[in-house]
Write a protein that holds these residues in place. Structure first.
Motif, PDB file in Angstrom:
ATOM      1  N   LEU A 162      26.402  36.915  35.433  1.00 57.64           N
ATOM      2  CA  LEU A 162      27.312  38.286  35.688  1.00 57.64           C
ATOM      3  C   LEU A 162      26.834  38.514  37.016  1.00 57.64           C
ATOM      4  O   LEU A 162      27.819  39.190  37.933  1.00 57.64           O
ATOM      5  CB  LEU A 162      26.796  39.548  34.964  1.00 57.64           C
ATOM      6  N   ASP A 163      25.829  38.387  37.595  1.00 55.96           N
ATOM      7  CA  ASP A 163      25.551  38.745  38.884  1.00 55.96           C
ATOM      8  C   ASP A 163      26.125  37.940  40.166  1.00 55.96           C
ATOM      9  O   ASP A 163      26.605  38.396  41.103  1.00 55.96           O
ATOM     10  CB  ASP A 163      23.927  38.323  39.328  1.00 55.96           C
ATOM     11  N   GLU A 164      26.443  36.547  39.568  1.00 54.08           N
ATOM     12  CA  GLU A 164      27.209  35.739  40.649  1.00 54.08           C
ATOM     13  C   GLU A 164      28.668  36.093  40.743  1.00 54.08           C
ATOM     14  O   GLU A 164      29.332  36.403  41.526  1.00 54.08           O
ATOM     15  CB  GLU A 164      27.204  34.317  40.069  1.00 54.08           C
ATOM     16  N   ALA A 165      29.134  36.467  39.574  1.00 56.24           N
ATOM     17  CA  ALA A 165      30.641  36.760  39.291  1.00 56.24           C
ATOM     18  C   ALA A 165      30.623  38.378  40.018  1.00 56.24           C
ATOM     19  O   ALA A 165      31.726  38.360  40.859  1.00 56.24           O
ATOM     20  CB  ALA A 165      31.051  37.128  37.667  1.00 56.24           C
ATOM     21  N   ARG A 166      29.781  39.105  39.832  1.00 53.56           N
ATOM     22  CA  ARG A 166      30.111  40.354  40.696  1.00 53.56           C
ATOM     23  C   ARG A 166      29.958  40.203  42.188  1.00 53.56           C
ATOM     24  O   ARG A 166      30.619  40.978  43.062  1.00 53.56           O
ATOM     25  CB  ARG A 166      28.926  41.129  40.235  1.00 53.56           C
ATOM     26  N   ALA A 167      29.116  39.437  42.370  1.00 54.44           N
ATOM     27  CA  ALA A 167      28.754  38.908  44.159  1.00 54.44           C
ATOM     28  C   ALA A 167      30.223  38.403  44.432  1.00 54.44           C
ATOM     29  O   ALA A 167      30.595  39.098  45.775  1.00 54.44           O
ATOM     30  CB  ALA A 167      27.860  38.037  44.172  1.00 54.44           C
ATOM     31  N   LEU A 168      30.743  37.354  43.910  1.00 56.07           N
ATOM     32  CA  LEU A 168      32.063  37.309  44.665  1.00 56.07           C
ATOM     33  C   LEU A 168      33.268  38.125  44.367  1.00 56.07           C
ATOM     34  O   LEU A 168      33.861  38.089  45.290  1.00 56.07           O
ATOM     35  CB  LEU A 168      32.442  35.783  43.537  1.00 56.07           C
ATOM     36  N   ARG A 169      33.076  38.924  43.180  1.00 51.52           N
ATOM     37  CA  ARG A 169      34.379  40.072  43.236  1.00 51.52           C
ATOM     38  C   ARG A 169      34.085  41.083  44.266  1.00 51.52           C
ATOM     39  O   ARG A 169      34.670  41.473  44.965  1.00 51.52           O
ATOM     40  CB  ARG A 169      34.051  40.739  41.870  1.00 51.52           C
ATOM     41  N   TYR A 224      45.781  33.700  49.710  1.00 55.08           N
ATOM     42  CA  TYR A 224      45.178  33.541  50.821  1.00 55.08           C
ATOM     43  C   TYR A 224      45.306  32.444  51.596  1.00 55.08           C
ATOM     44  O   TYR A 224      46.100  31.179  51.193  1.00 55.08           O
ATOM     45  CB  TYR A 224      43.536  33.082  50.539  1.00 55.08           C
ATOM     46  N   PHE A 225      45.625  32.429  52.896  1.00 49.88           N
ATOM     47  CA  PHE A 225      46.000  31.537  53.902  1.00 49.88           C
ATOM     48  C   PHE A 225      45.443  31.469  55.313  1.00 49.88           C
ATOM     49  O   PHE A 225      44.938  32.660  55.675  1.00 49.88           O
ATOM     50  CB  PHE A 225      47.374  31.517  53.958  1.00 49.88           C
ATOM     51  N   VAL A 226      45.501  30.502  56.188  1.00 51.61           N
ATOM     52  CA  VAL A 226      44.847  30.516  57.266  1.00 51.61           C
ATOM     53  C   VAL A 226      46.025  30.375  58.369  1.00 51.61           C
ATOM     54  O   VAL A 226      46.852  29.847  58.250  1.00 51.61           O
ATOM     55  CB  VAL A 226      44.077  28.998  57.554  1.00 51.61           C
ATOM     56  N   GLU A 227      45.749  31.458  59.183  1.00 47.31           N
ATOM     57  CA  GLU A 227      46.857  31.731  60.235  1.00 47.31           C
ATOM     58  C   GLU A 227      46.592  31.546  61.659  1.00 47.31           C
ATOM     59  O   GLU A 227      45.404  32.100  62.119  1.00 47.31           O
ATOM     60  CB  GLU A 227      47.354  33.160  60.116  1.00 47.31           C
ATOM     61  N   GLY A 229      41.864  27.171  48.468  1.00 47.53           N
ATOM     62  CA  GLY A 229      42.577  27.499  47.102  1.00 47.53           C
ATOM     63  C   GLY A 229      41.611  27.620  46.025  1.00 47.53           C
ATOM     64  O   GLY A 229      41.603  28.393  45.055  1.00 47.53           O
ATOM     65  N   ALA A 230      40.566  26.697  45.998  1.00 45.28           N
ATOM     66  CA  ALA A 230      39.595  26.847  45.147  1.00 45.28           C
ATOM     67  C   ALA A 230      38.745  28.065  45.139  1.00 45.28           C
ATOM     68  O   ALA A 230      38.502  28.629  44.169  1.00 45.28           O
ATOM     69  CB  ALA A 230      38.274  25.701  45.081  1.00 45.28           C
ATOM     70  N   LEU A 231      38.533  28.834  46.386  1.00 43.69           N
ATOM     71  CA  LEU A 231      37.885  30.017  46.637  1.00 43.69           C
ATOM     72  C   LEU A 231      38.664  31.168  45.881  1.00 43.69           C
ATOM     73  O   LEU A 231      38.232  32.000  45.348  1.00 43.69           O
ATOM     74  CB  LEU A 231      37.314  30.206  48.209  1.00 43.69           C
ATOM     75  N   GLU A 232      40.071  31.106  46.129  1.00 42.85           N
ATOM     76  CA  GLU A 232      40.967  32.043  45.945  1.00 42.85           C
ATOM     77  C   GLU A 232      41.091  32.208  44.413  1.00 42.85           C
ATOM     78  O   GLU A 232      41.244  33.131  43.645  1.00 42.85           O
ATOM     79  CB  GLU A 232      42.424  31.667  46.284  1.00 42.85           C
ATOM     80  N   ALA A 233      40.885  30.835  43.719  1.00 47.75           N
ATOM     81  CA  ALA A 233      40.934  30.706  42.139  1.00 47.75           C
ATOM     82  C   ALA A 233      39.634  31.684  41.607  1.00 47.75           C
ATOM     83  O   ALA A 233      39.681  32.467  40.670  1.00 47.75           O
ATOM     84  CB  ALA A 233      41.009  29.665  41.827  1.00 47.75           C
ATOM     85  N   LYS A 234      38.555  31.421  42.253  1.00 44.76           N
ATOM     86  CA  LYS A 234      37.472  31.911  42.142  1.00 44.76           C
ATOM     87  C   LYS A 234      37.377  33.536  42.144  1.00 44.76           C
ATOM     88  O   LYS A 234      36.846  34.389  41.301  1.00 44.76           O
ATOM     89  CB  LYS A 234      36.262  31.401  42.612  1.00 44.76           C
ATOM     90  N   ILE A 235      37.953  33.828  43.288  1.00 41.14           N
ATOM     91  CA  ILE A 235      37.980  35.453  43.582  1.00 41.14           C
ATOM     92  C   ILE A 235      38.924  35.838  42.513  1.00 41.14           C
ATOM     93  O   ILE A 235      38.694  37.142  42.113  1.00 41.14           O
ATOM     94  CB  ILE A 235      38.643  35.649  45.120  1.00 41.14           C
ATOM     95  N   ALA A 236      40.132  35.483  42.298  1.00 42.98           N
ATOM     96  CA  ALA A 236      40.938  36.015  41.289  1.00 42.98           C
ATOM     97  C   ALA A 236      40.380  36.288  39.968  1.00 42.98           C
ATOM     98  O   ALA A 236      40.815  37.173  39.123  1.00 42.98           O
ATOM     99  CB  ALA A 236      42.282  35.130  41.115  1.00 42.98           C
TER     100      ALA A 236
END
Length: 943
Positions: free
Chosen positions: A499-506, A539-542, A578-585
């Motif tokens: 839970l702490d990990e999910a909260r930190a990412l959120r 998310y994208f790199v610009e 892309g993987a980070l975006e999925a995790k954040i979502a």
């Protein structure tokens, strides 16, 4: 590559956000705004029903119609995104009741579909208003995420079903309940007899918000009084009883009466259903319950199961109240004495408001119960007095206990919500705090070597909850808790690493993205590189067009994947991004999922300990009532009354508990008075006080204060007097004040006579009767005659203790002939043509009523006052010239009694009438046989 245009609903969102929307604003603009908001809840998946094609219903409307057909007697709250929507007739009823806009959406069978809706986050507010208006509501929730429905096909409908039925008698939410009042569901079952007056009734009442469950069996004469005592929020009866010619009109006059089918009141399956609710094989452990009581109890739990859709609120085992164990107070008396509320319906100004010094909601509810049903057993009353006296004599202990009680939450209602899965994180905290408060109070009171019996039982109950449960809740719950579990954030940090990990990412998305952006800038050497986000690409790199060529070149093009080219910018993504975006979502969803699992674990632990927690909750309420009544006694100088089995009623220095406090708030004293209705020497029944005196002198206050002192004494309170000795009263009757009943076609005088008839037909030796101005609603001689006969009946037939106030001074002559009749009057003094009311009761009889003086005080025109004086002088002169004589009238006992003989035709008619009243479908074989024997016996008497 050109940029993708934003979808249409984004523009709608921008337009809506520019204007503040008021959910109660009854305007067309609000309706349009609400429609647009609904469209945004799940775009492209589900909409309210659009126009039909060829008369065919849309999938959403088909689902609605199917669910509504299963709940035809309820308003259906149909969940669509962030709204509960109502359609067709439900929409029209709800819009009219709630005062919200009624709009339309689509067509069905060629006709517009009326529609209204309420926001989910304000649903409780709207539910309360609908319930108060007498409606039942079926709450239909979405049972799956819209994404799951989308996987089944673009036009799939989200699965929905009714998750609860909200009825007036089955509420659990604090927002829908008065914390100081019980919310009873009452079931009434009837066993027919050969005569309607001889029928027996069983009453079972439940408060699912506290777990209270009680039973009683009463006769026809006591039924209405019991219903008046309970003030149920909802009543369930059988179809047959609801349609009864005699009782039906009364039942239909109650606030929320629901007739149910015969199977709910089936006596043959009652024991099995009641035992099954508690998970038992037999009901023998509940005591010797009659078949009728089992029927009512089973009907109650069956209705609870139906409305809670299988959930079992934590009910206490049914407790039977034996007949005669409580002081019987009929509906008129409760109203006249203003026990729980005033004649205008307000709590303020009532006896309950005057004596309530409770510091918890549960204590206020228990006090109201005791005030509504005072005891008749002197020993049980004495137990309550002992507990109050303990706190009266121990001021320091009382203060400490009350301070600790203030920190105790409403344990029983929090427990009920958790068991039926309507609880939230704050309910878990309430259980924790309640257990800790109970343990602290138990330790405090355990210091005393001896305690009154009621307090000893309470201390034992306070220690039953497991302290480990409180420790577990303390370790799991955060300091700042949301109201709803779906809001998350209630589990303490550090309890669960996932839970702490999910909260930190959120919660630290920006920091994580910023770190990744810095690393990419360093890797590419492009300091202007940015990681951005939009609703289309995520998310994208610009980078600028100049630097875009560098990222498209070998080496870096293995990391950065081209997404979009715009004028001046080039956009890329990476596998890592892309993987980070999925995790954040999914982080917020994962965090909430973990928290909800923790909540279920903690709620399960609480449910397992429900019986012990319920006992502790009851003990906290008992302590609060005893300490609160002691606080009242110390504050107002109340004394402990003596309650015994005698017929005494001796009050010295009695005071009206409500009026005294009102006068004290203005700095005025209350004039105390004595009252002695004890049997005179040589008599076996109590006295009747015949009280005369002018209006405004305090007669009604005197009558009421003595009745209220009796109620307080027998409920277990100290009383406002210097000394009081009261022989336990079994029935209290009051006929005070004037009111008509237009709805039932009764004039003021008719209401007075109906209430007087009930008293004369039911009062007994142990009763206390309060009568004020009997006979005043008709002609003078008619009224005097009725009052005369009433006093004689009370003296010779009822043999009760009574207070009888009157302006018929001729009645005082009866004291010479009725040995238990005692004349008393309210003292007044005339000073310079004005009358001064001294508010003192004293032996003797008044010779004047001072009505004209009172009229003058009320502000009648001077001409009217002068004319009244002249007319009065003439009438008094005529009366002195020809005085009325009553000395030669025989006493009531000597008057001829009606003949007991009945004509043969009357007996035959009676047999036919009783036969027609029988309902074979509601009778057991034994009942039917007994009825047959009774009819045969009457037929034999005829021959």
């Amino acid at each position: 590559m050109r940029g993708t245009a934003a979808p249409p609903y984004v523009a709608s969102l921008v337009a809506i956000s520019a204007t503040a929307v008021n959910p109660l604003m009854p305007s067309a603009s609000f309706a349009r705004s609400m429609d647009a908001i609904r469209a945004l809840n799940s775009p492209g998946l589900e909409q309210s029903p659009p126009a039909d094609t060829g008369g065919r219903a849309t999938p959403v409307m088909e689902q609605y119609i199917e669910i509504k057909a299963a709940n035809p007697d309820c308003l259906l709250f149909y969940r669509m995104g962030d709204f509960y929507e109502l359609f067709f007739d439900d929409a029209e009823v709800a819009a009219r009741t709630l005062g919200i806009v009624l709009t339309k959406r689509g067509k069905h069978l060629g006709r517009d579909i009326p529609m209204c809706g309420v926001p989910v986050h304000r649903a409780d507010e709207y539910l309360q208003r609908l319930i108060m208006a007498g409606h039942r509501v079926a709450v239909c929730e979405q049972l799956e995420d819209p994404a799951e429905a989308r996987r089944r096909g673009a036009k799939s409908v989200v699965r929905r079903d009714v998750t609860r039925l909200v009825t007036p008698g089955t509420l659990t939410e604090d927002t829908l309940l008065d914390p100081r009042r019980n919310n009873y569901l009452l079931a009434i079952a009837r066993a027919r007899a050969s005569s309607a007056a001889e029928s027996r009734f069983a009453l079972a009442w439940i408060d699912i918000s506290t777990g209270e469950f009680r039973l009683a069996e009463r006769d026809r004469a006591s039924l209405v009084a019991e219903i008046a005592r309970l003030e149920p929020s909802e009543v369930i009866v059988s179809d047959a009883l609801y349609g009864d010619a005699e009782l039906g009109p009364y039942l239909r006059s109650l606030p929320a009466v629901r007739p149910l089918t015969r199977d709910v009141f089936d006596g043959s399956t009652a024991e099995h259903r009641l035992a099954g609710y508690f998970g038992l094989s037999t009901t023998e452990g509940f005591g010797a319950l009659s078949r009728l009581e089992l029927t009512a109890a089973a009907a109650c739990v069956s209705y609870v199961e139906r409305t809670q859709l299988g959930h079992h609120p934590p009910l206490s085992p049914p407790m039977r109240e034996s007949e005669g164990s409580t002081l019987l107070i009929d509906q008129a008396t409760r109203s006249n004495l203003e026990l729980a509320r005033t004649l205008s319906g307000e709590r303020r100004g009532s006896l309950l408001a005057a004596v309530d010094r409770s510091v918890t909601a549960a204590g206020s509810r228990l006090l109201a119960q005791r005030l509504a049903a005072p005891l008749t057993d002197p020993q049980a009353i004495g137990r309550r007095h002992d507990a109050v006296e303990f706190f009266v004599t121990g001021a320091e202990t009382r203060a400490d206990v009350r301070a600790r009680l203030k920190a105790a939450p409403d344990l029983s209602r929090a427990l009920a919500r958790l068991v039926v899965e309507r609880g939230g994180p704050r309910d878990l905290a309430a259980i924790r705090d309640g257990i800790l408060a109970a343990a602290a109070l138990a330790a405090e009171l355990a210091k005393f070597p001896t305690l009154p019996a009621e307090l000893t039982d309470s201390v034992s109950a306070l220690g039953r909850p497991d302290p480990a449960l409180a420790e577990k809740l303390t370790a799991a719950l955060a300091d700042d808790l949301p109201h709803l579990k779906r809001d998350g954030g209630f589990v303490r940090a550090g309890r669960d690493s996932a839970l702490d990990e999910a909260r930190a990412l959120r919660d630290e998305t920006r920091r994580v993205i910023a770190a990744l952006q810095a690393r990419y800038a360093e890797t590419t050497g492009v300091r202007a590189l940015k990681i951005r986000h939009n609703n289309v690409l995520g998310y994208f790199v610009e980078v600028t067009t100049q630097h875009g060529e560098k990222l498209l070149a070998p080496a870096l093009n293995a990391i950065f994947i081209h997404r979009q080219t715009l004028a001046g910018q080039v956009r890329f993504t990476t596998t890592e991004l892309g993987a980070l975006e999925a995790k954040i979502a999914s982080a917020a969803e994962r965090a909430l999922s973990i928290e909800l699992a923790t909540f279920e674990e903690l709620a399960g632990a609480v449910t397992t300990s429900a019986p012990a927690i319920k006992d502790a909750a009851d003990a906290l309420a008992t302590l609060d009532v005893a300490a609160g009544l002691a606080e009242l006694a110390a504050e107002r100088q109340y004394v402990r009354p003596v309650v015994d089995q005698s017929l005494d009623f001796a009050v010295e220095g009695g005071r009206h508990p409500v009026v005294e406090q009102m006068l004290a708030s203005g700095g005025e004293p209350f004039i105390a008075n004595n009252c002695d209705l004890s049997p005179p020497s040589g008599q076996e029944a109590g006295r009747i006080y015949l009280l005369t005196g002018p209006n405004m002198a305090g007669k009604s206050t005197y009558l009421r204060q003595n009745a209220l002192i009796a109620v307080l004494a027998q409920m277990g309170s100290f009383v406002p007097a210097r000394r009081a000795r009261i022989g336990a009263i079994d029935r209290l009757f009051s006929r005070v004040g004037a009111a008509d009943d237009i709805a039932r076609g009764r004039s003021t005088f008719m209401v007075e006579m109906v209430e007087t008839a009930a008293i004369l037909n039911q009062a007994g030796t142990r009763s206390l009767v309060i009568l004020d101005e009997i006979g005043r609603g008709t002609a003078t001689f008619d009224g005097l005659s009725i009052a005369w006969a009433t006093i004689e009946h009370l003296h010779e037939r009822n043999c009760c203790r009574a207070l009888f106030a009157t302006h018929f001074h001729e009645l005082t002559a009866l004291s010479a002939r009725l040995p238990r009749l005692f004349n008393a009057t309210m003292r007044v003094k005339e000073w310079q043509g004005e009358v001064v009311f001294l508010h003192e009761a004293m032996p003797g009889a008044a010779d004047r009523s001072y009505g004209i003086q009172v009229a003058k005080l009320a502000g009648l025109p001077g001409a009217v006052i002068e004319r009244a004086k002249a007319v009065l002088a003439k009438l008094e002169a005529e009366d002195r010239a020809s005085p009325r004589a009553f000395d030669d009238l025989p006493l009531f006992a000597a008057a001829p009694r009606p003949s007991a003989a009945r004509p043969q035709a009357t007996i035959a008619d009676s047999i036919m009438a009783e036969l027609a009243a029988l309902d074979p479908d509601e009778m057991s074989p034994r009942d039917a046989l007994e009825a047959l024997y009774a009819l045969k016996a009457k037929a034999g008497a005829k021959s």
